[in-house]
Scaffold this active site. Structure first.
Site, PDB file in Angstrom:
ATOM      1  N   ASP A 117       0.663  -1.054   0.018  1.00  0.00           N
ATOM      2  CA  ASP A 117       0.015  -0.302  -0.052  1.00  0.00           C
ATOM      3  C   ASP A 117       0.996   1.150   0.033  1.00  0.00           C
ATOM      4  O   ASP A 117       2.081   1.485   0.706  1.00  0.00           O
ATOM      5  CB  ASP A 117      -1.100   0.152   1.054  1.00  0.00           C
ATOM      6  CG  ASP A 117      -2.004   0.948   1.082  1.00  0.00           C
ATOM      7  OD1 ASP A 117      -3.398   0.436   1.015  1.00  0.00           O
ATOM      8  OD2 ASP A 117      -1.960   2.168   1.260  1.00  0.00           O
TER       9      ASP A 117
ATOM     10  N   HIS B 269     -10.291  -5.441  -3.634  1.00  0.00           N
ATOM     11  CA  HIS B 269      -8.938  -5.606  -3.022  1.00  0.00           C
ATOM     12  C   HIS B 269      -9.014  -5.729  -1.537  1.00  0.00           C
ATOM     13  O   HIS B 269      -9.948  -5.646  -0.769  1.00  0.00           O
ATOM     14  CB  HIS B 269      -8.187  -4.213  -3.173  1.00  0.00           C
ATOM     15  CG  HIS B 269      -8.902  -3.057  -2.687  1.00  0.00           C
ATOM     16  ND1 HIS B 269      -9.739  -2.291  -3.191  1.00  0.00           N
ATOM     17  CD2 HIS B 269      -8.461  -2.362  -1.363  1.00  0.00           C
ATOM     18  CE1 HIS B 269     -10.049  -1.229  -2.583  1.00  0.00           C
ATOM     19  NE2 HIS B 269      -9.468  -1.246  -1.454  1.00  0.00           N
TER      20      HIS B 269
HETATM   21  P1  5GP Z   1      -9.796   1.375   0.282  1.00  0.00           P
HETATM   22  O1  5GP Z   1      -9.746   2.758   0.881  1.00  0.00           O
HETATM   23  O2  5GP Z   1     -10.373   1.341  -1.194  1.00  0.00           O
HETATM   24  O3  5GP Z   1     -10.188   0.055   0.974  1.00  0.00           O
HETATM   25  O4  5GP Z   1      -8.078   1.058   0.060  1.00  0.00           O
HETATM   26  C1  5GP Z   1      -7.568   1.645  -0.995  1.00  0.00           C
HETATM   27  C2  5GP Z   1      -5.957   1.462  -0.649  1.00  0.00           C
HETATM   28  O5  5GP Z   1      -5.371   1.849  -1.962  1.00  0.00           O
HETATM   29  C3  5GP Z   1      -5.697   2.484   0.481  1.00  0.00           C
HETATM   30  O6  5GP Z   1      -5.116   2.090   1.352  1.00  0.00           O
HETATM   31  C4  5GP Z   1      -4.567   3.658  -0.632  1.00  0.00           C
HETATM   32  O7  5GP Z   1      -3.479   3.855   0.454  1.00  0.00           O
HETATM   33  C5  5GP Z   1      -3.996   2.642  -1.594  1.00  0.00           C
HETATM   34  N1  5GP Z   1      -3.641   3.151  -2.835  1.00  0.00           N
HETATM   35  C6  5GP Z   1      -4.470   4.284  -3.409  1.00  0.00           C
HETATM   36  N2  5GP Z   1      -3.779   4.533  -4.415  1.00  0.00           N
HETATM   37  C7  5GP Z   1      -2.502   3.848  -4.776  1.00  0.00           C
HETATM   38  C8  5GP Z   1      -1.477   3.702  -5.478  1.00  0.00           C
HETATM   39  O8  5GP Z   1      -1.210   4.236  -6.569  1.00  0.00           O
HETATM   40  N3  5GP Z   1      -0.535   2.650  -5.206  1.00  0.00           N
HETATM   41  C9  5GP Z   1      -0.486   1.946  -4.022  1.00  0.00           C
HETATM   42  N4  5GP Z   1       0.223   0.996  -3.925  1.00  0.00           N
HETATM   43  N5  5GP Z   1      -1.558   2.138  -3.208  1.00  0.00           N
HETATM   44  C10 5GP Z   1      -2.689   2.976  -3.558  1.00  0.00           C
END
Ligand code: 5GP
Ligand code: ZN
Length: 113
Positions: free
Chosen positions: A32, A100
């Site tokens: 992440d 994810h």
């Molecule tokens: P959600 O909030 O949808 O459950 O998780 C999305 C995750 O994706 C977040 O923890 C955020 O930090 C991560 N994330 C967002 N953009 C990117 C990116 O460009 N690269 C990586 N490796 N992680 C990302």
């Protein structure tokens, strides 16, 4: 690439770089970008699904496949105690609309909110 507007499809396609920790034909695991724990890896199917909401009996085998890789990924990253979670929908904290699973570990994790 399945969805040119989807960040994680672009990462899965290698169009956007990521710090990969595991990859096979069905899935990718990468660190992440904004880690919430010393180990914070995202596990994604390469095929686009917007979230848990898209899962059906016909497309969900990949979820079992992803979970089956978790013990080896955790071992590779040196954690025995960890949490696997997924957010579905904005009110649950989902910010990327590609299914994810977060793998979190490396510190004592608090109670679920
Ligand atoms: P959600 O909030 O949808 O459950 O998780 C999305 C995750 O994706 C977040 O923890 C955020 O930090 C991560 N994330 C967002 N953009 C990117 C990116 O460009 N690269 C990586 N490796 N992680 C990302
Ligand atoms: Zn996608």
């Amino acid at each position: 690439m399945e969805n040119k507007d989807c960040l994680f499809c672009r990462i899965a396609a290698g169009e956007i770089p990521s710090d990969k920790v595991y990859e096979d034909e069905q899935m990718l695991a990468f660190r992440d970008i904004d880690p919430k724990a010393p180990v914070h890896v995202l596990l994604i199917p390469k095929a686009h699904l917007s979230g848990v909401r898209d899962l059906t009996a016909d497309n969900s085998a990949v979820v079992a496949h992803i979970f089956a890789t978790v013990p080896q990924i955790a071992a590779k990253l040196g954690v025995t105690d960890y949490r696997v979670l997924t957010n579905n929908g904005a009110d649950a904290g989902q910010t990327v609309q590609h299914l994810h699973f977060h793998l979190l570990g490396g510190r004592t994790l608090g109670e679920m909110g």
